[in-house]
Design a protein around this motif. Structure first.
Motif, short mmCIF file in Angstrom:
data_model
loop_
_atom_site.label_atom_id
_atom_site.label_comp_id
_atom_site.label_asym_id
_atom_site.label_seq_id
_atom_site.Cartn_x
_atom_site.Cartn_y
_atom_site.Cartn_z
N ASN A 400 0.87 -1.22 -0.12
CA ASN A 400 0.22 -0.09 0.02
C ASN A 400 0.90 1.26 -0.05
O ASN A 400 0.19 2.25 -0.12
N GLU A 431 -1.02 5.47 -15.56
CA GLU A 431 -2.46 5.32 -15.36
C GLU A 431 -3.05 3.74 -15.34
O GLU A 431 -4.01 3.50 -14.71
N LYS A 432 -1.72 2.95 -15.91
CA LYS A 432 -2.17 1.54 -15.99
C LYS A 432 -2.32 0.99 -14.66
O LYS A 432 -3.06 0.03 -14.31
N HIS A 433 -1.25 1.51 -13.86
CA HIS A 433 -0.86 0.84 -12.54
C HIS A 433 -1.85 1.66 -11.24
O HIS A 433 -1.81 0.94 -10.38
N LEU A 434 -2.43 2.67 -11.76
CA LEU A 434 -3.05 3.46 -10.55
C LEU A 434 -4.39 2.73 -9.84
O LEU A 434 -4.54 2.61 -8.77
N PRO A 435 -5.12 1.99 -10.86
CA PRO A 435 -6.16 0.98 -10.44
C PRO A 435 -6.01 -0.20 -9.27
O PRO A 435 -6.45 -0.50 -8.59
N ASN A 436 -4.31 -0.27 -9.39
CA ASN A 436 -3.89 -1.47 -8.79
C ASN A 436 -3.82 -1.19 -7.04
O ASN A 436 -3.54 -1.92 -6.31
N GLN A 438 -5.17 -0.60 -3.99
CA GLN A 438 -6.57 -1.25 -3.66
C GLN A 438 -7.49 -0.27 -2.88
O GLN A 438 -8.57 -0.37 -2.89
N ASP A 440 -9.06 2.87 -1.41
CA ASP A 440 -9.68 3.94 -2.24
C ASP A 440 -8.95 5.49 -1.66
O ASP A 440 -8.86 6.23 -2.69
N ARG A 443 -5.46 5.81 -3.01
CA ARG A 443 -5.61 6.15 -4.41
C ARG A 443 -6.00 7.34 -4.61
O ARG A 443 -5.26 8.03 -5.71
N THR A 447 -3.69 10.55 -6.43
CA THR A 447 -4.20 10.99 -7.70
C THR A 447 -4.11 12.58 -7.42
O THR A 447 -3.64 13.53 -8.39
#
Ligand code: SF4
Ligand code: SF4
Length: 462
Positions: A400, A431-436, A438, A440, A443, A447
């Motif tokens: 995390n 952008e590809k890894h940001l959703p990884n 977990q 909220d 994240r 951002t």
């Protein structure tokens, strides 16, 4: 002053390797199941994996190493660079280009020269250095090393700064380790080279390093002095039995855990390379297939310990190794004293590198491989060292912070050192890894921080 003794029981290692040959398939399966749960392995369990040559076992070891790497470290690779400050050395180590019998013009950098080197390293984007020096109490004293560290930490150039200085110097006293701690050492790195005492005494022909016990107990003194991040390693190929060396590493790690509550922070896995003036005919070079086994078994045995590779390995091997558990690598490295500012200078090298790509080419390549090059030094800056670090790592919560910090430091790097094309690639990776991420809240924070970085803020980390 406490006396520390030899904790590598030679006969025990030999017996373990001998008896492990009889380990049943069921037992091996159970050991691999345990490794797959990220529980780490005892030296006895490691010995069983070292002595099986069955294809199905080896394939499963590779698969689990990949899984551990993904689960604990994700897609990030932490970047660092070595900085050689002095090649004076009073030791005669038969495998090293800096050995005292090798005739070349020895150099010790002045503080101005160090600033020059650090400026170049900062312009490459590096935030984490490994300070390297040969052993010479007269020409390279502890006071000189301390002055180097202070100079490095004080040297800021544009947005560049070195945030963590790891130090690789000879085994020394508790008093000297305390001085290193006070000035802000990151990890204290020292390779045992070989745990096999007879080999150790043969390859260390003369000089203080010849004392096996004093070298072996360096981390005991460092930990007594309060340095709780220590990084071990062996030079694979020095002795004729790589299995013995891995067990040596495991027994060393266990000794530190039992005595100080925390084992190796990192393990480095260099293997024999040619160096000027040295004849390697008496050594035991490790082939690529064996080397992949070595790294994978270490990954299974100590899942929370970082594994480091240097530019000794070529790009193809690095590509394989990052899938199997390597978590840190150097890039754009020079292994000469003053080598960044005078790459063409004809001084002696400690060893020959195989990956001579620039730092940015390596960083781009890591991104093209779908991974995240990270310049994170957050744990050190937040005081998450020693057992505090291990607690976070073993709880699984390290993920995390590592990925968020990796993404933020990549953004910082791209903004400071990348052209438009590089920045676009970095943005795609982010952008590809940001959703990884977990969590909220984390994240959302990342951002927000990515925007703050675009607005000129720096050094944001969790
Ligand atoms: Fe000196 Fe270290 Fe090289 Fe030995 S390995 S010769 S101690 S620099
Ligand atoms: Fe390393 Fe800590 Fe940063 Fe993770 S958060 S990359 S463990 S310094």
């Amino acid at each position: 002053m406490k006396e520390y003794g030899n904790f590598i029981d030679h006969q025990y290692v030999l017996d373990l390797l001998e008896h492990s040959k009889e380990t049943s398939d069921e037992k091996i399966s159970a050991i691999l199941d345990k490794a797959e749960r990220f529980d780490g392995l005892t030296p006895e369990e490691v010995a069983a994996l070292l002595t099986t040559d069955k294809k199905e076992h080896i394939q499963r070891i590779f698969k689990i190493a990949d899984k551990i790497k993904q689960h604990i470290y994700g897609d990030r690779i932490v970047m660092f660079a070595p900085l050689y400050v002095s090649d004076y050395c009073v030791n005669h180590c038969s495998y090293c280009g800096f050995n005292c019998k090798n005739k070349f013009q020895r150099t010790r950098l002045t503080m101005d020269e160090i600033r020059e080197e650090v400026k170049i390293l900062e312009a490459m984007g590096h935030k984490r250095l490994a300070l390297e020096a040969g052993e010479d109490p007269v020409n390279c004293s502890i006071d000189y090393i301390l002055e180097c560290m202070k100079t490095i930490y004080d040297m800021k150039s544009g947005n560049g700064e070195i945030r963590r200085v790891n130090v690789n110097i000879a085994s020394t006293t508790v008093e000297n380790y305390k001085k290193l701690k006070e000035i802000g050492i990151g990890t204290y790195i020292l390779f045992q080279e070989t745990y096999h005492k007879e080999t150790y005494e043969r390859v260390h022909i003369a000089g203080p390093k010849k004392n096996y016990e004093y070298h072996l107990t360096a981390f005991d003194r460092a930990m007594e002095a309060g340095i709780d991040d220590v990084g071990g390693g062996v030079l694979f190929g020095l002795s004729d039995d790589w299995r013995y060396e891995i067990l040596g590493l495991m027994l060393h790690n266990k000794h530190l855990e039992d005595t100080f509550g925390v084992g190796f922070h990192t393990i480095s896995v260099p293997r024999m390379c040619p160096a000027e003036g040295n004849d390697l005919s008496g050594f035991h070079p490790i082939d690529d297939a064996t080397f992949l086994r070595i790294v994978s078994i270490i990954r299974l045995a100590v899942p929370f310990t970082g594994i480091i590779i240097s530019t000794r390995e070529n790009s193809e091997m690095r590509k394989e190794l990052i899938r199997l558990g390597v978590s840190q690598m150097s890039g754009g490295s020079s292994v000469d004293v003053g080598g960044y500012s005078k790459r063409e200078r004809n001084t002696g090298s400690q060893f020959v590198t195989s990956d001579d790509r620039s730092a940015q080419d390596i960083i781009r390549w890591i991104m093209e491989e779908g991974m995240v090059p990270s310049f994170c030094t957050a744990c050190y800056r937040k005081g998450r060292t020693g057992d505090r670090f291990m607690e976070l790592a073993k709880s699984g919560n390290i993920k995390n912070v590592c990925l968020p910090n990796g993404l933020m430091t990549l953004k910082e790097y791209a903004l400071d050192y990348g052209d438009e094309q590089f920045q676009n690639l970095a943005n795609q990776v982010i952008e590809k890894h940001l959703p990884n991420i977990q969590n909220d809240k984390v994240r959302a924070l990342v951002t927000e921080n990515l925007k703050k970085l675009e607005q000129g803020q720096r050094d944001l980390f969790l």
